[in-house]
Design an enzyme around this catalytic site. Structure first.
Site, PDB file in Angstrom:
ATOM      1  N   CYS A 137      24.900  42.366  33.518  1.00  0.00           N
ATOM      2  CA  CYS A 137      24.495  40.974  33.288  1.00  0.00           C
ATOM      3  C   CYS A 137      25.657  40.175  32.702  1.00  0.00           C
ATOM      4  O   CYS A 137      25.953  40.300  31.503  1.00  0.00           O
ATOM      5  CB  CYS A 137      23.290  40.944  32.345  1.00  0.00           C
ATOM      6  SG  CYS A 137      22.757  39.282  31.923  1.00  0.00           S
ATOM      7  N   CYS A 140      24.613  37.675  29.998  1.00  0.00           N
ATOM      8  CA  CYS A 140      24.291  38.249  28.688  1.00  0.00           C
ATOM      9  C   CYS A 140      25.563  38.703  27.964  1.00  0.00           C
ATOM     10  O   CYS A 140      25.690  38.517  26.763  1.00  0.00           O
ATOM     11  CB  CYS A 140      23.384  39.475  28.821  1.00  0.00           C
ATOM     12  SG  CYS A 140      22.134  39.362  30.086  1.00  0.00           S
ATOM     13  N   ASP A 141      26.483  39.328  28.690  1.00  0.00           N
ATOM     14  CA  ASP A 141      27.594  40.024  28.030  1.00  0.00           C
ATOM     15  C   ASP A 141      28.962  39.396  28.263  1.00  0.00           C
ATOM     16  O   ASP A 141      29.938  39.817  27.638  1.00  0.00           O
ATOM     17  CB  ASP A 141      27.651  41.483  28.530  1.00  0.00           C
ATOM     18  CG  ASP A 141      26.362  42.226  28.223  1.00  0.00           C
ATOM     19  OD1 ASP A 141      25.748  41.911  27.190  1.00  0.00           O
ATOM     20  OD2 ASP A 141      25.964  43.086  29.014  1.00  0.00           O
TER      21      ASP A 141
END
Ligand code: NAP
Length: 316
Positions: A137, A140-141
């Protein structure tokens, strides 16, 4: 729970676009409906960076679109609970769903819309380095890799979209794809060519190498020339498709060789009252708009099935 006896007309498993659209149509059809989602409503959509092809929205974040769908469904009073469905037991009359919390819910009709999860590459170093450089992701990261070198693996829409997203953060982005042509759409391919991303075609990752601080390189093999080399990278973003979340599908429902459920055009399975919609259903195009449309179809088909079933029960 709204149904004190745990008996619903319609139970929806999964809170992605298919499940939420089914929630809207189920509530509008005055079905006593509950939606069960094990994580955050939105599913894969909620972790999608930008959506540019859902009609009516030229550019919207996946999270915003899923929030809008959830709010829309809840505006009709849809009951949404966070729990995990462990097992479906088809019954001669009502079908049951056993939940991780220990509850057992029953319904005339059940929609399975549990979608899929990121497929793994299956190479050494992948599992061990999840959260230490390996990610599924970018949204997200990605921020953890600001001004660092990252490698994206895959050649579909997701890989190209996420690689483009990462160019805004990382100092350098590699895109490693196993073939010499992309599955991603033409517009994305055009953006990729203009992006400065270094593309390695006909190339597969054979190992993800790590040290004390996490990932530091990947080994890449060119399958045309046989040449192998190490690419220094601290982030490895893997987007090689999804695997269907089909563990909840009861035995007896037809599936294809890849694990996707086969239904008819009404999203009906071969068990009356059990429907499948969204990414879990075998289909030509896995798109948000298609999943939402299937949620609608399944809910309308379920409403008609339930009406007929109750009518027959009253007549007896
Ligand atoms: P996908 O279309 O299935 O693409 C997966 C990619 O990963 C393919 O390029 C595939 O290579 C590669 N791959 C698969 N297994 C691999 C392995 N073991 N090692 C290396 N590479 C591997 O998956 P996706 O990109 O996640 O998209 C899923 C669906 O969502 C698609 O229908 C897509 O169109 C849709 N989607 C649409 C949008 C959009 O419209 N904006 C955005 C995201 C996703 P091969 O090409 O060689 O098979």
């Amino acid at each position: 729970m709204n149904a004190e006896d745990g008996i619903y007309d319609f139970i929806i498993l999964g809170g992605g676009p298919a499940g939420l659209a089914a929630g809207i149509y189920g509530m509008r059809a005055v079905l006593k409906t509950i939606l069960i989602e094990k994580a955050t409503p939105g599913g894969q959509l909620a972790i999608t960076k930008g959506v540019e092809n859902y009609p009516g929205f030229e550019d919207i974040s996946g999270l915003d679109l899923s929030d809008k769908m959830l709010n829309h469904a809840q505006s009709y009073g849809l009951e949404v609970i966070q729990d995990e469905a462990l097992k479906i037991e088809p019954g001669p009359d009502l079908h049951s769903v056993k939940l991780a919390s220990g509850k057992v819910l029953k319904a005339h009709a059940i929609l399975i819309a549990t979608g899929g999860a990121p497929r793994k590459l299956g190479v050494p170093g992948e599992d061990e380095n999840l959260g230490r450089g390996v990610s599924y992701c970018a949204k997200c990261d990605g921020y953890f890799f600001k001004e660092r070198v990252v490698a994206v693996i895959g050649g579909g829409d997701t890989a190209v979209e996420e690689a483009l997203y990462l160019t805004k953060l990382a100092s350098k982005v590699y895109l490693v794809h196993r073939r010499d042509s992309f599955r991603a759409g033409r517009l994305l391919q055009k953006r990729l060519r203009e992006s400065g991303i270094e593309v390695l075609l006909n190339s597969v990752v054979t190992r993800i190498c790590d040290g004390e601080d996490g990932v530091y390189s990947i080994s890449v093999k060119n399958i045309s020339t046989g040449e192998e080399k190490d690419l220094e990278t601290e982030g490895v973003f893997i987007f090689v498709g999804i695997t269907p979340n089909n563990g909840i599908i009861p035995p007896g429902i037809a599936m294809d060789r890849s694990g996707y459920a086969i239904t008819n055009e009404k999203c009906e399975t071969n068990i009356p009252g059990i429907y499948i919609a969204g990414d879990l259903k075998q289909k030509y195009a896995k798109q948000i708009v298609v999943a939402a449309a299937e949620g609608c179809v399944a809910a309308l088909a379920a409403a008609s099935y339930i009406d007929e079933k109750k009518g027959e029960e009253e007549a007896v």
